[in-house]
Write a protein that holds these residues in place. Structure first.
Motif, mmCIF file in Angstrom:
data_model
loop_
_atom_site.group_PDB
_atom_site.id
_atom_site.type_symbol
_atom_site.label_atom_id
_atom_site.label_comp_id
_atom_site.label_asym_id
_atom_site.label_seq_id
_atom_site.Cartn_x
_atom_site.Cartn_y
_atom_site.Cartn_z
ATOM 1 N N TYR A 137 43.541 20.342 -1.339
ATOM 2 C CA TYR A 137 43.408 19.476 -0.154
ATOM 3 C C TYR A 137 43.819 18.044 -0.459
ATOM 4 N N GLY A 138 44.108 17.749 -1.739
ATOM 5 C CA GLY A 138 44.581 16.391 -2.044
ATOM 6 C C GLY A 138 43.471 15.365 -1.975
ATOM 7 N N ILE A 139 42.201 15.805 -2.144
ATOM 8 C CA ILE A 139 41.094 14.835 -2.130
ATOM 9 C C ILE A 139 41.116 14.108 -3.465
ATOM 10 N N THR A 140 41.088 12.792 -3.411
ATOM 11 C CA THR A 140 41.179 12.033 -4.677
ATOM 12 C C THR A 140 40.006 11.044 -4.750
ATOM 13 N N MET B 190 36.753 13.480 -5.579
ATOM 14 C CA MET B 190 37.345 14.498 -6.480
ATOM 15 C C MET B 190 36.552 14.559 -7.775
#
Lengths: 187, 167, 393, 371
Positions: free
Chosen positions: D217-220, D224
């Motif tokens: 999901y590209g959670i940073t 993350m």
């Protein structure tokens, strides 16, 4: 009628002109009990309204962070009786503190209409006053007064919390003027 | 090392170059950066590629599955008046390597394969690039307007669309 | 008829003369105050009329016994409501200032150090426009609202401040208060449904859910107190606590459980699920504008006052002070003031909970209610029975 | 479809643009079965102003204050990122004193942004005292901002090629005092949150994301690191003076809202450590060392990219310059934009009462989401 708040009659918005002119007519025509009742109770309602201003809990952008800072320990806005209510039904000030995109126009208009009658609008920050740094954007409404009649403009980008409370002091003076001309005037 | 052997957990820079060259040959060319004193480039954490439109989806799948590029940082559209360009940034957490893939798209046929089935993170980036540039991402689950109101018909970020202050 | 001074025109009778007409056998302070008010008020009117038409029937009628008694009863209820209303404003002021101090800020400074802030809020809400949404269920919208406020105010007036300050010395004391208290969640559910607003519907449903969790432990705690004191009548409970010992000491478990239940009952922060600010905008009060919302807030504080009063009756010995004994103790100090101070102390604990604790989720309050409060209240009942059987208390 | 919609007892609740939990303007339409959420649909775009298009109409120096207003509660990191992209285009190395000043300003901005997040968590969970205590601590950090950069919130401090001004008089002493006071008083707030079982009960066990989904999901950022991904741009892809700083990146495995909360609290302590080290190194650099380079007005042609660790996640800017005074194209990757797109996945199966708690853990900042 305290003219100091309207130094230049030209710049009055339609709504303000209506209430100013009807106040003038009321001054001349009303007499007897209604006049004395207005004169006596006006300051009481004004004091009550002035000391319990509930703005709407509605943060848009950077000035919303400063609005939150205005209610923290150093600049306590609750000293002057301001609590942020989250339902428009229980507020009397619509506080717009950020840039208004075209997608938000219907929502702001609906919020304005949902707030019960003696209501005021405060445009906080450059973006709400005139589109601010986004002067050439295709999606930003250049100024809040294109959507709702605005009562107090607080300049600054972002404004300091004490500037916001100072803006509300100015609004208190305007509330005084509104009530001194008789509360139950239907303008 | 993960369970099946062919996923390389920590591909070094020349591993990637050699593997991708072997896999995709002429279609993917590597661009050497001319900058001298940028720390990230000197320490080999950046890689610049130029890929063709057809091979992009397989290249992305290859990088994701084989070379452990877990995250699609961003999908950017660029409007070079005579043609359009889509730029992908992919990140590998283990070696913190960032790969930049640029893909050219002719103006008359603005279609490109969507990578949102590989990385869920690229979903909204592609929707945004679609609504601002007009580049259609085939196979995208929900290609609609995201940021601008539904009533907008024009594509604001194209060079042809002039802002209020410009001409 | 010669000029007569007002005082000897008003027949200043001692209290005993009125005993025949007054509905009370016991001496009742507000009734006494009301009688004095009417004697001065009615007497003034009668004297004026007598000045104009000397010796006419009306002025005699005005100060005759039945009329005095009738008007006195009306004035008495007004006096009792006025006292509980002013005390609610005091509690509102206490909450805002104490909450402010705990959050390291000053709280309201409107009026004298913030007390007139409640007056300002009240007056402001009275003046607001009466906004009523179009697509609501009119009857339930209005009945739900007025009954919620009505029961709250009725409860506040039924609470006796001391054995001489009551409306009716009813034998089923605590039971009536509990019965009326349990009405509020139903009315909130109806009001929530009637507003045709999704948030208020969920808020109303949550009020009903909340009630399931705290009602039964509260009743078992009530059983504990009544069993120990031997009767439902509040005067007997307080008298018993005065002779023996405050119920806080033997029923320490019951005391803390009762505080948790009282907080849940008056829907204050750790358990204010029906008016959850962060999730449901304003919960069940979303569509009530202006004066309606002002009265609802007042109703909330009345229910908070009654919840604290319950805790004080059941555990902190009502209006008795352990130190001052003797038969005519009430001449040395005012028991009403003692009772109100104790209520303010318990309310301070509520405000402390509001400042320190976050909001609970619906399933958590149900767990707490059934798995923690219920066993504790049963243990408390067991202790009471043990003490009763072994004859210690 | 219509009749199926009619007799299904599910209800779409719009937690609309004006909602106490939203902290800015975005809508989360939620399909609710009783109190359990079965489907969700976030909608953003209420603050969209075409920031990137407006940059093409501004010169490079004018974009710095605009970059402050991208994410207004962590403005220093965004203007710092824009200056890094421009410096990469100019291929210059910022003088050492400026690097350390930027690190100090960045970490002060991170602490005050995390405190603003902690205040938002307080109102979402229902405890106003956390809101006020967190903002009380934040005021001291804003005072440091005012002394160093001149403005409380949108500091406009970095310049292309360095920083605007050197440390003011006695700043080093004030900074150390503020840090000590902050570390002591942060424990008061922690006592309010961690020791209260209601708060922990509200946070634990909701908003689960597995390690694989986080990358997908590209959670940073802290969200993350709360799910087990041990990655921090300041340590793994160091820029400016972060290479010389030793600090420990907090990573937790559970992946629920509570672990993301713990990661951010720990990050605040690490930021204090970084500021102390940076201040010690600043003492060793001579006072009259240059803090700013002379930079030409026009940036040469080419495409350039830079990344930074924003308090909310990975910020990335992609600049296409064409040798004129203003950029040809400037793409901004905002971490919250991607985290919000994953909100649909995070909110499945929880109660309505949990939405504010989960969304608070993404630390919404809608200015950068809608750009």
């Amino acid at each position: 009628m305290d003219m100091s708040l309207y130094p230049h009659a030209v710049a009055m918005s339609a709504d303000e002109f209506m209430s100013w002119s009807s106040a003038m007519i009321n001054e001349m025509l009303s007499a007897g009990t209604k006049r004395t009742v207005d004169k006596l109770t006006g300051p009481v309602w004004a004091w009550a309204m002035r000391n319990s201003m509930h703005p709407l809990h509605f943060g848009l952008a950077c000035c919303a962070i400063e609005m939150a800072a205005a209610s923290d320990t150093r600049y306590d806005a609750e000293r002057v009786g301001m609590i942020y209510r989250s339902s428009p039904r229980q507020t009397d000030i619509l506080l717009i503190n950020g840039w208004i995109s075209k997608k938000l126009r219907p929502d702001i208009r609906r919020l304005y209409e949902q707030i019960p009658a003696p209501k005021w609008v405060v445009a906080m920050g450059e973006c709400a006053i005139s589109g601010g740094p986004w002067y050439d954007s295709y999606n930003i409404v250049q100024g809040l007064d294109q959507i709702v009649p605005v009562d107090v403009y607080i300049p600054g980008c972002p404004i300091k919390p004490d500037a916001m409370i100072d803006g509300f002091m100015l609004l208190q003076k305007k509330i005084d003027a509104y009530f001194r001309r008789g509360v139950f005037m239907t303008d | 090392m993960s369970e099946d052997a062919n996923i390389i957990e920590k591909p070094s820079r020349d591993d990637i170059v050699s593997l991708v060259k072997a896999e995709f040959g002429g279609k993917v060319e590597f661009i050497e950066s001319t900058k001298k004193n940028i720390k990230a480039i000197n320490e080999g954490r950046r890689l610049f590629m130029k890929a063709d439109r057809e091979v992009l989806h397989d290249l992305a799948k290859y990088l994701h599955d084989k070379l452990n590029f877990e995250q699609a940082s961003s999908v950017a559209g660029v409007d070079w008046v005579d043609h359009m360009q889509v730029v992908y940034h992919l990140t590998n957490y283990c070696t913190s390597m960032v790969v930049e893939i640029t893909v050219d798209i002719p103006n008359d046929d603005l279609h490109i394969a969507s990578v949102s089935d590989i990385w869920e993170g690229a979903n909204w980036h592609e929707r945004e690039t679609y609504e601002l540039f007009g580049i259609v991402f085939d196979g995208h689950p929900k290609l609609e307007r995201l940021l601008t109101p539904k009533s907008y018909e024009f594509f604001p970020f194209r060079k042809s669309y002039k802002l209020r202050g410009q001409e | 008829m010669a000029y007569e001074s007002i005082t000897n025109f008003i027949v200043n009778r001692g209290y005993e003369d009125l005993i025949a007409m007054s509905p009370y056998e016991v001496y009742n302070l507000p009734y006494d105050i009301a009688v004095k008010i009417w004697e001065s008020l009615g007497g003034l009117i009668a004297w004026l009329i007598n000045l104009i038409f000397p010796n006419n029937g009306v002025s005699q009628w005005l100060i005759s016994d039945p009329v005095t008694n009738g008007f006195a009863i009306i004035l008495m209820v007004i006096v009792i409501f006025a006292v509980s209303f002013v005390f609610c404003l005091l509690m509102l002021w206490e909450e805002r200032k104490v909450l402010g101090r705990m959050m390291d800020r000053r709280g309201t400074m409107v009026g004298l150090k913030g007390f007139l802030q409640c007056l300002g809020d009240g007056l402001k809400t009275f003046m607001k426009e009466n906004v009523v949404p179009k697509a609501i269920d009119k009857k339930i919208y209005w009945w739900g609202l007025s009954l919620v406020i009505g029961t709250s105010v009725l409860l506040a007036c039924m609470v006796p401040l001391s054995n001489r300050w009551f409306i009716v010395d009813y034998q089923a004391g605590l039971l009536i208060i509990f019965a009326l208290f349990a009405l509020a969640p139903f009315l909130i559910l109806c009001a929530g449904w009637a507003q045709n607003n999704k948030y208020s519907l969920i808020g109303g449903l949550r009020a009903a859910e909340l009630m399931i969790s705290y009602e039964i432990p509260m009743l078992i705690l009530l059983a504990g107190t009544v069993l120990m004191a031997g009767s439902f009548n509040i005067n007997d409970i307080v008298a018993y606590q005065e002779e023996h010992i405050w119920f806080v000491i033997p029923q320490i478990i019951g005391f803390f459980t009762c505080i948790v239940c009282a907080v849940a009952e008056s829907e204050r922060v750790p358990f204010d699920l029906s008016e959850a600010e962060a999730e449901l905008v304003e919960g069940w009060q979303t569509e009530y504008a202006g004066m309606k919302w002002g009265l609802i807030m007042l109703g909330d504080y009345f229910r908070g006052y009654v919840a604290c009063a319950l805790v004080v009756f059941m555990y902190l010995g009502g209006w008795s002070l352990p130190v001052i004994g003797g038969e005519d103790w009430y001449l040395q100090y005012f028991p009403e003031i003692v009772f109100l101070l104790k209520v303010a102390l318990v309310f301070f604990i509520f405000v402390l909970a509001r400042a320190a604790l976050p909001r609970v989720r619906t399933d958590q309050i149900l767990n707490v209610g059934w798995k923690a409060l219920m066993p504790l209240s049963v243990i408390n009942l067991a202790i009471v029975i043990l003490l009763k059987v072994t004859g210690v208390m | 479809m219509a009749e199926e919609k009619m007799n299904s007892d599910k209800m779409w609740v719009t937690m609309g643009p004006q909602h106490p939990f939203s902290h800015g303007l975005w809508t989360l339409r939620v399909e609710v079965d009783g109190e359990i959420i079965t489907d969700a649909e976030p909608e953003v775009g209420y603050l969209h102003r075409g920031w990137e298009k407006e940059c093409e109409n501004r010169t490079y120096n004018k974009i710095i204050p605009m970059a402050d207003r991208l994410c207004y509660s962590a403005s220093m990191t965004w203007s710092h990122l824009f200056c890094k992209v421009a410096e990469e285009a100019l291929d210059i190395e910022v003088p050492e004193r400026a690097q350390y000043l930027r690190v100090v300003a960045d970490e002060i901005c991170r602490i005050q942004s995390h405190l603003m997040w902690l205040a938002a968590v307080g109102t979402d969970v229902g405890n106003l005292t956390i809101f006020l205590w967190a903002l009380r601590e934040r005021e001291f950090m804003l005072d440091l901002n005012v002394r160093l950069c001149g403005q409380r919130l949108t500091t406009n401090y970095p310049r292309i090629g360095g920083v605007r001004n050197d440390m003011p008089y006695y700043f080093e002493r004030d900074c150390m005092r503020a840090i000590e006071r902050f570390e002591k008083s942060l424990w008061d707030i922690i006592r309010l949150t961690d020791d209260s079982s209601i708060f922990v009960g509200r946070m634990k066990g909701i908003g689960y994301i597995t390690r694989k989904d986080v990358a997908n999901y590209g959670i940073t950022g802290p969200a993350m690191r709360g799910c087990g991904v041990d990655y921090d741009i300041r340590r793994d892809d160091p820029y400016d003076a972060y290479g010389e700083m030793e600090f420990e990146v907090p990573v937790l495995k559970e992946g629920d809202a509570y672990s993301r909360y713990m990661v951010r609290i720990e990050e605040m302590f690490q930021s204090c450590e970084i500021i102390r080290q940076a201040m010690k190194k600043l003492e060793s650099i001579p006072k009259n060392a240059p803090y700013r380079l002379k930079v030409p007005k026009c940036i040469p042609e080419g495409t350039h990219m830079a990344r930074i660790e924003d308090p909310r996640g990975e910020g990335l800017m992609y600049l296409v310059s064409d040798g004129t005074e203003s950029p040809y194209r400037l793409k901004v990757r905002s971490p919250v934009f991607v985290n919000v797109s994953a909100s649909k996945h995070m909110v499945q199966g929880v109660r309505i009462a949990d939405i504010p708690a989960i969304m608070a853990m993404i630390d919404m900042c809608l200015g950068e989401t809608d750009r």
